[in-house]
Design an enzyme around this catalytic site. Structure first.
Site, PDB file in Angstrom:
ATOM      1  N   ASP A 169      -7.946  -3.305   0.813  1.00  0.00           N
ATOM      2  CA  ASP A 169      -8.159  -1.888   0.522  1.00  0.00           C
ATOM      3  C   ASP A 169      -9.651  -1.557   0.547  1.00  0.00           C
ATOM      4  O   ASP A 169     -10.432  -2.090  -0.235  1.00  0.00           O
ATOM      5  CB  ASP A 169      -7.567  -1.564  -0.856  1.00  0.00           C
ATOM      6  CG  ASP A 169      -7.440  -0.073  -1.114  1.00  0.00           C
ATOM      7  OD1 ASP A 169      -8.313   0.687  -0.661  1.00  0.00           O
ATOM      8  OD2 ASP A 169      -6.468   0.322  -1.774  1.00  0.00           O
ATOM      9  N   HIS A 200      -5.806   0.759   2.422  1.00  0.00           N
ATOM     10  CA  HIS A 200      -5.487   1.935   1.620  1.00  0.00           C
ATOM     11  C   HIS A 200      -4.629   2.918   2.435  1.00  0.00           C
ATOM     12  O   HIS A 200      -4.893   3.164   3.598  1.00  0.00           O
ATOM     13  CB  HIS A 200      -6.798   2.611   1.208  1.00  0.00           C
ATOM     14  CG  HIS A 200      -6.662   3.596   0.108  1.00  0.00           C
ATOM     15  ND1 HIS A 200      -6.616   3.218  -1.222  1.00  0.00           N
ATOM     16  CD2 HIS A 200      -6.573   4.945   0.121  1.00  0.00           C
ATOM     17  CE1 HIS A 200      -6.514   4.301  -1.968  1.00  0.00           C
ATOM     18  NE2 HIS A 200      -6.478   5.357  -1.188  1.00  0.00           N
TER      19      HIS A 200
END
Length: 231
Positions: A169, A200
């Site tokens: 992420d 993400h």
């Protein structure tokens, strides 16, 4: 487009929530918490999905105090930047109060049945805060940001919480993920799932960020979690 108007708990005004109803009597309710892009097409699709599974579903417009009705496309760089700017201006404590008001509304509309929440990005962070600060029956957060700064609230998590973590992420670095594991792995109410190699936004309903296999796995886990703890 169906919606419901909800009064804020502090009496400062009211806000709209997208509403999706199941066929027949609801098995419970789910509150879908937006990303920094507002209650856009993707968030409404999440609501429609949960309604198809038998849940009355609401998605509150949490940016109403800044500007009502914001809908952004994260695949457009200028709109992505605007979402990040809105995140900086957003009052998260008031947001949680608005989520609590939405939970109460959802519980009433569903005939006093259980209410779960699920949120994405900013909404994932707010799902964690909701678990710690409200009486939501079950909470799920996808790629929640900044949880390392909220670990001091973990004692308030009394009902089940599941967090889906993107292993790569860009907004949640490895050191933050390590702190999440250190702080939450032994919490009896918290379940963490890590999706290695995912970034993400992997479970967004549409757009370039979606990663199909990981999204389907995470959503299947969420569906089972809600079935277990809502009905």
């Amino acid at each position: 487009m169906a919606s419901v108007t909800i009064e804020s708990l502090d009496g400062s005004g009211s806000f709209e929530a997208y509403r999706a109803d199941p066929e027949g009597k609801p098995r419970g309710a789910i509150v879908v918490i937006q990303e920094v892009f507002g209650v856009n097409t993707g968030i409404r699709a999440k609501c429609d999905y949960w309604a198809s599974k038998g849940y009355l579903t609401l998605a509150p417009d949490l940016f109403w105090r800044i500007e009502p009705g914001i809908e952004l496309d994260p695949d457009v760089p200028e709109e992505m930047q605007r979402g990040l700017d809105l995140f900086g201006r957003f009052d998260q404590d008031k947001g949680i109060a608005d989520i609590e008001a939405t939970i109460r509304e959802a519980r009433d509309l569903a005939g006093s049945r259980k209410v779960g929440v699920t949120g994405y990005c900013l909404g994932g962070r707010l799902a964690y805060m909701t678990a710690a600060r409200t009486d939501a029956d079950v909470s799920v957060g996808y790629y929640a940001v900044g949880i390392d700064n909220l670990l001091g609230e973990k004692h308030g998590i009394a009902n089940p919480l599941m967090l889906h973590i993107a292993g790569d992420d860009g907004f949640v670095p490895k050191d933050v993920q390590a702190k999440m594991h250190e702080g939450l792995d032994d919490h009896p109410k918290v379940t963490l799932h890590v999706y290695s190699g995912e970034d993400h936004g992997f479970a967004t309903e549409m757009g370039k960020r979606r990663s199909e296999a990981a999204a389907q796995l995470a959503d299947s886990r969420t569906e089972a979690f809600f079935a277990e703890h809502i009905g």
